[in-house]
Design a protein around this motif. Structure first.
Motif, PDB file in Angstrom:
ATOM      1  N   ALA A  38      -4.864 -48.947   6.906  1.00 16.55           N
ATOM      2  CA  ALA A  38      -5.169 -47.536   7.107  1.00 16.55           C
ATOM      3  C   ALA A  38      -4.052 -46.903   7.930  1.00 16.55           C
ATOM      4  CB  ALA A  38      -6.507 -47.374   7.828  1.00 16.55           C
ATOM      5  N   GLY A  39      -3.268 -46.027   7.302  1.00 12.86           N
ATOM      6  CA  GLY A  39      -2.224 -45.314   8.015  1.00 12.86           C
ATOM      7  C   GLY A  39      -0.836 -45.793   7.660  1.00 12.86           C
ATOM      8  N   GLU A  63      -3.252 -43.311   3.212  1.00 13.14           N
ATOM      9  CA  GLU A  63      -2.687 -42.337   4.146  1.00 13.14           C
ATOM     10  C   GLU A  63      -3.326 -40.975   3.872  1.00 13.14           C
ATOM     11  OE1 GLU A  63      -1.196 -39.970   6.622  1.00 13.14           O
ATOM     12  OE2 GLU A  63      -0.520 -42.050   6.828  1.00 13.14           O
ATOM     13  N   PRO A  64      -3.951 -40.348   4.896  1.00 16.23           N
ATOM     14  CA  PRO A  64      -4.608 -39.051   4.662  1.00 16.23           C
ATOM     15  C   PRO A  64      -3.648 -37.912   4.343  1.00 16.23           C
ATOM     16  CG  PRO A  64      -4.753 -39.681   6.977  1.00 16.23           C
ATOM     17  CD  PRO A  64      -4.235 -40.874   6.235  1.00 16.23           C
ATOM     18  N   TYR A 160      -1.570 -41.776  -1.049  1.00 13.97           N
ATOM     19  CA  TYR A 160      -1.706 -40.586  -0.225  1.00 13.97           C
ATOM     20  C   TYR A 160      -3.007 -39.856  -0.549  1.00 13.97           C
ATOM     21  CZ  TYR A 160       3.199 -41.289   0.988  1.00 13.97           C
ATOM     22  OH  TYR A 160       4.374 -41.820   1.443  1.00 13.97           O
ATOM     23  N   LYS A 163      -8.264 -41.519   3.350  1.00  6.18           N
ATOM     24  CA  LYS A 163      -8.401 -42.053   4.698  1.00  6.18           C
ATOM     25  C   LYS A 163      -9.655 -42.909   4.783  1.00  6.18           C
ATOM     26  CE  LYS A 163     -11.065 -38.221   6.751  1.00  6.18           C
ATOM     27  NZ  LYS A 163     -11.075 -37.195   7.818  1.00  6.18           N
ATOM     28  N   ARG A 165     -13.047 -43.532   6.147  1.00  3.10           N
ATOM     29  CA  ARG A 165     -14.106 -42.807   6.847  1.00  3.10           C
ATOM     30  C   ARG A 165     -14.929 -43.769   7.692  1.00  3.10           C
ATOM     31  NH1 ARG A 165     -19.002 -39.573   3.857  1.00  3.10           N
ATOM     32  NH2 ARG A 165     -17.440 -37.910   3.590  1.00  3.10           N
ATOM     33  N   THR A 185      -8.656 -36.564   0.797  1.00 13.46           N
ATOM     34  CA  THR A 185      -8.249 -35.412   1.603  1.00 13.46           C
ATOM     35  C   THR A 185      -7.461 -34.390   0.795  1.00 13.46           C
ATOM     36  OG1 THR A 185      -6.184 -36.509   2.286  1.00 13.46           O
ATOM     37  CG2 THR A 185      -8.119 -36.861   3.677  1.00 13.46           C
ATOM     38  N   ASP A 205      -4.310 -46.215  12.096  1.00 15.73           N
ATOM     39  CA  ASP A 205      -4.645 -44.812  11.822  1.00 15.73           C
ATOM     40  C   ASP A 205      -4.692 -43.952  13.067  1.00 15.73           C
ATOM     41  OD1 ASP A 205      -6.854 -46.409  12.469  1.00 15.73           O
ATOM     42  OD2 ASP A 205      -8.255 -45.266  11.248  1.00 15.73           O
ATOM     43  N   SER A 209      -8.516 -43.142  15.689  1.00  8.75           N
ATOM     44  CA  SER A 209      -8.758 -44.127  14.643  1.00  8.75           C
ATOM     45  C   SER A 209     -10.221 -44.252  14.229  1.00  8.75           C
ATOM     46  CB  SER A 209      -8.254 -45.492  15.106  1.00  8.75           C
ATOM     47  OG  SER A 209      -8.669 -46.514  14.249  1.00  8.75           O
TER      48      SER A 209
END
Length: 636
Positions: A38-39, A63-64, A160, A163, A165, A185, A205, A209
């Motif tokens: 995540a991230g 990645e958000p 992309y 994210k 949740r 997102t 993240d 986080s």
């Protein structure tokens, strides 16, 4: 760099042959993955770049944001991180593109209140590393990691617009025990969710986080209630140290830091702004780039600052925070459970940017984690190895947070508190004292299964057990190439066993090195035999190399033991890169430089993350076997 090992490869050697059956970003979401990251900041990309090179590991990186970073955020790369970049293969590219920080200057108001330079300090002490301290846009670091990912067998790219949740862990499940809820997102899809099951989830993240929250973690610490502005700009000024790292303290307006950036013209300023109330947030003030510029102009006066273009800016509040644990396993269950969710980077530690350590320590987190995940997922090590990640990296982060707290107070001290000593202001004196820390070279892992006791440290006093391998120049025997010994370590999850030969040993039959190599290669009790699968190259898990005290013309490559001339790849080609000599031409003798016992020689075990795991006598075969047995599974 070696290629053509399994046949001639035309074109760019950095582009691997694509592995089959790997998902591409944008394809329908998978039901299961081995690792979900995540991230896509420095921590996430550093991990992804390692995993992407292993075809049997299925990795997903979410990645958000809707695309890659282009500007802003961190910029400083320590010498330790540059050593890590060398293992990935892009240190030379970074050195070419970046600005090197060679000297740091300090400015204080004189008796007439005008600024004067009061100290200048060499930024990287001599002999501390072969690498420079550099500054470069964080986005370029991202690009370089993503180049590795795109060119790796798995062709990994970020997903992309997604994210994490939430997630849930089934501690009784053997396969894919983590169910992750992903949230879209992208415009038009906001709030839509999907689920993916993973063997491991890594939270990179950020400070807010969701991964950390999902495992019940929290950041603990304090805030300094001081707003700081950071701005990247192109400007015309008569300040003479515009292309040097500088600390500037004015009489009444506070302080700023000048950080030259890559390209010869771009400069970053960190500017002390306003004090904040106990319950006040930076956003409450409504400050922006113009406020940062105006404050910088007042601090630099009587020097002028004519800003032509603002590239990026932000205003933030200093905070120093650390989470309790870097994984999901409660303390009372460590003996019965192995981690399934781990945290890295800002998700588990936050600090000010003034020491230039945030991005560096974040990448250090996942460089530590990466080889351990690879070892577990490929069956080389038991999942319990992953407990060592939290133990080692939380201690490193704790040291950083404590240092950053102290350093922020020094930098932010008022002029009247700035007591001088032998002509140096306090901030300059503390800067000099802290150089090994800011270079990233003070992390030392405690004794454990991965880090041996210092019983035989006297055999190589310059290779501190638990610290990163301090490289030194050598000559490669087969082709007389001058190079650094540490540069033969790549980010490939292998251990490295360096044999430093005793005086008079030329590698010939009957000598100490030859006898040890014969045992390592042929005896079923040796760690090379015990932990290497049948059919794998002899150096697939433990890469053995030797360094001799003679200059290269005094040795015969053909006399070397077969373990140091191994046959590798599908054709059984000879690997010519295992034997080294001292650099007699330039007088850079690694035995002298690193305090290696010339009479006895020694073995130096280097972990896949470039840290010294153990130092042993050349005769200590049982101790060598025991070290690796505590980490790796028997597979021979």
């Amino acid at each position: 760099m070696q290629f053509h090992t399994n046949g001639f490869i035309p074109g760019d050697p950095d582009v691997s042959v694509a592995a089959p059956d790997h998902r591409r970003a944008g394809d329908p979401l998978p039901e299961t993955v081995d690792v979900l990251i995540a991230g896509s900041g420095p921590a996430g990309l550093c991990l992804a770049a390692q995993l992407a090179r292993v075809p049997q590991i299925h990795t997903m990186l979410v990645e958000p944001k809707l695309g890659p970073m282009e500007k802003g955020q961190a910029d400083g790369i320590s010498v330790r991180t540059m050593e890590m970049f060398q293992a990935f293969g892009f240190a030379d590219k970074v050195k070419r593109e970046s600005v090197w920080i060679n000297e740091t200057t300090f400015w204080n108001p004189g008796t007439d209140a005008n600024l004067r330079r009061v100290a200048r300090v060499q930024d990287v002490p001599d002999g501390i590393s072969e690498m420079p301290h550099i500054l470069i846009n964080q986005a370029r670091v991202h690009d370089l990691f993503m180049d590795i990912m795109r060119n790796a067998p798995t062709r990994l790219e970020p997903d992309y617009g997604l994210k994490v949740r939430d997630l849930k862990i089934d501690p009784n499940a053997q396969e894919f025990p983590v169910t992750v809820t992903l949230e879209h997102t992208a415009p038009g899809r906001e709030g839509q969710t999907a689920t993916v099951r993973a063997n491991y989830v890594i939270g990179c993240d950020g400070a807010r986080s969701n991964v950390r929250n999902a495992i019940g973690g929290a950041l603990h610490g304090d805030a300094a209630h001081q707003a700081w502005g950071v701005i990247d700009l192109l400007a015309v000024t008569n300040f003479p140290d515009w292309r040097k790292k500088s600390f500037v303290r004015s009489k009444d307006e506070g302080i700023l830091m000048v950080l030259p950036r890559e390209g010869g013209h771009l400069v970053r300023l960190y500017v002390e702004m306003d004090r904040l109330g106990e319950n006040e947030r930076v956003a409450d003030r409504g400050m922006g780039a113009n406020d940062i510029i105006a404050k910088a102009q007042r601090i630099l006066a009587p020097f002028t600052l004519d800003v032509k273009e603002v590239v990026w800016s932000s205003i933030y509040e200093i905070g120093h925070r650390l989470t309790d644990k870097f994984d999901d396993v409660p303390e009372d269950q460590v003996r019965t459970r192995s981690p399934r969710v781990m945290l890295a980077g800002d998700a588990c530690h936050t600090h000010s940017p003034k020491a230039g350590q945030g991005m560096n320590v974040s990448m250090g987190d996942t460089f530590n984690m990466g080889w351990k995940l690879i070892s577990v997922l490929t069956g080389r090590a038991d999942p319990s190895l992953l407990h060592s990640y939290s133990g080692e990296r939380r201690a490193a982060a704790k040291g950083l947070v404590e240092f950053d707290h102290k350093w922020a107070r020094v930098v932010g001290a008022k002029s009247e508190e700035d007591i001088t000593d032998e002509g140096l202001p306090r901030v300059a004196r503390e800067f000099v004292n802290n150089l090994p820390f800011t270079c990233g070279l003070t992390i030392q892992y405690e004794p454990s299964a991965l880090t041996g006791a210092a019983t035989h440290q006297h055999l190589a006093t310059g290779f501190d057990i638990g610290k990163r391998l301090h490289s030194a120049p050598v000559i490669r025997l087969a082709d007389a190439k001058p190079m650094h010994l540490g540069h033969c370590i790549e980010a490939d999850a292998r251990f490295h066993l360096f044999l430093f030969a005793p005086a008079g040993d030329a590698g010939t039959a009957g000598g100490t090195v030859a006898a040890l190599c014969d045992w390592l290669e042929n005896d079923p009790a040796s760690p090379v035999r015990r932990h290497t699968k049948p059919g794998e190259d002899v150096d697939a898990v433990i890469d053995t190399r030797a360094v001799f005290q003679q200059e290269f013309r005094a040795l015969d490559y053909g006399d070397m033991p077969s373990l140091l001339r191994p046959r590798v790849g599908r054709y059984g080609l000879c690997d010519y890169e295992k034997v080294f000599c001292v650099d007699a031409k330039l007088g850079e003798d690694i035995f002298t430089m690193r305090g290696i016992d010339r009479a006895a020689g020694c073995m130096v075990i280097v972990r896949p993350d470039q840290y010294v795991g153990h130092i042993l006598p050349l005769q200590a075969r049982d101790a060598l076997t025991n070290y690796f047995s505590a980490i790796l599974r028997v597979r021979g």
